[in-house]
Design a protein around this motif. Sequence first.
Motif, PDB file in Angstrom:
ATOM      1  N   VAL A  50       2.623   3.483   5.111  1.00  0.00           N
ATOM      2  CA  VAL A  50       1.190   3.587   5.411  1.00  0.00           C
ATOM      3  C   VAL A  50       0.475   4.592   4.520  1.00  0.00           C
ATOM      4  N   THR A  51       1.200   5.447   3.810  1.00  0.00           N
ATOM      5  CA  THR A  51       0.536   6.369   2.885  1.00  0.00           C
ATOM      6  C   THR A  51       0.106   5.669   1.601  1.00  0.00           C
ATOM      7  N   ILE A  52       0.667   4.476   1.332  1.00  0.00           N
ATOM      8  CA  ILE A  52       0.314   3.780   0.095  1.00  0.00           C
ATOM      9  C   ILE A  52      -0.243   2.377   0.325  1.00  0.00           C
ATOM     10  N   ALA A  53      -0.158   1.865   1.555  1.00  0.00           N
ATOM     11  CA  ALA A  53      -0.651   0.510   1.838  1.00  0.00           C
ATOM     12  C   ALA A  53      -0.935   0.363   3.324  1.00  0.00           C
ATOM     13  N   SER A  54      -1.672  -0.676   3.661  1.00  0.00           N
ATOM     14  CA  SER A  54      -1.914  -0.997   5.061  1.00  0.00           C
ATOM     15  C   SER A  54      -0.706  -1.731   5.618  1.00  0.00           C
ATOM     16  N   VAL A  55      -0.357  -1.449   6.879  1.00  0.00           N
ATOM     17  CA  VAL A  55       0.786  -2.139   7.462  1.00  0.00           C
ATOM     18  C   VAL A  55       0.576  -3.646   7.523  1.00  0.00           C
TER      19      VAL A  55
END
Length: 200
Positions: free
Chosen positions: A182-187
Motif C-alpha cells: 500500500v505504500t506504492i500502490a492501491s490494494v
Amino acid sequence: MSRRHLIPLIAGVVAAVALIGGAIATVNMGSDDAKPTAASDTIDGSRSPGDRADRGERPSPATSASASPSATASASPQVSKAPEATKSPTKKPSASSTPKSTGGTVTSTGTCKASYYATGSRTANGESFNPDGLTAAHKELPFNTRVRVTNLANGKSVVVRINDRGPFVSGRCLDLARGAFVTIASVSAGVINARYEVLK
C-alpha cells in the motif's frame, strides 16, 4: 468650510474606507484554509484467488502456525516515496510521507509482476507474519535480503526484507506484505509491474 478644504477631507475618508475593506478581505481569505480531508485508504480484502498468491502451497516452517498475525515485526526496512506536490499540515505521519535514506549497493536488478498478501500466521523463516509489515516473499533470495521495489506506474518505491517464500503464481517474482504494497500502490490494483533492486 471651503471647497478647497473639503476635497482633501473626502479623499482621506475614501482612502480610509479602502484600507479597512482590504483588511477585512484579507482576514476573510485567511479563514478559508483548506480543511484536511479524511483519507479513504480502506483496505478491501475481497480479491479473487487469481489476484493473489496461493499461500497454501508455500513451504510450511518447522514451528507451529498458532501465533497471532498481529505480533510485532522485527527490524523494519526504510521506505521512500516520490515527493508530493502539496502536503496538508495536518496530514497524519506515515512511513512513506517522509523520504528516508534507502542506501545500499545494488547487486542485481530486474522487472517483474509483484502482488501482495495479508493472510497467514507464520512466514517461511519462522517469524510471526505481520500483514502490515515491510516484508516480502521471494522464491530464492536469502532471508533478510533487502530489496527496493518500485512501482513502474507511479515511481513510488519501498524497501522490503525477504522473510517468506513465494509467490506461487506464474509470472510473479515478489509477494509483498500488504503494508509494503500500500505504500506504492492501491490494494485494488492487486498486481503491479515493478522494478526490483537487490541491496547489499
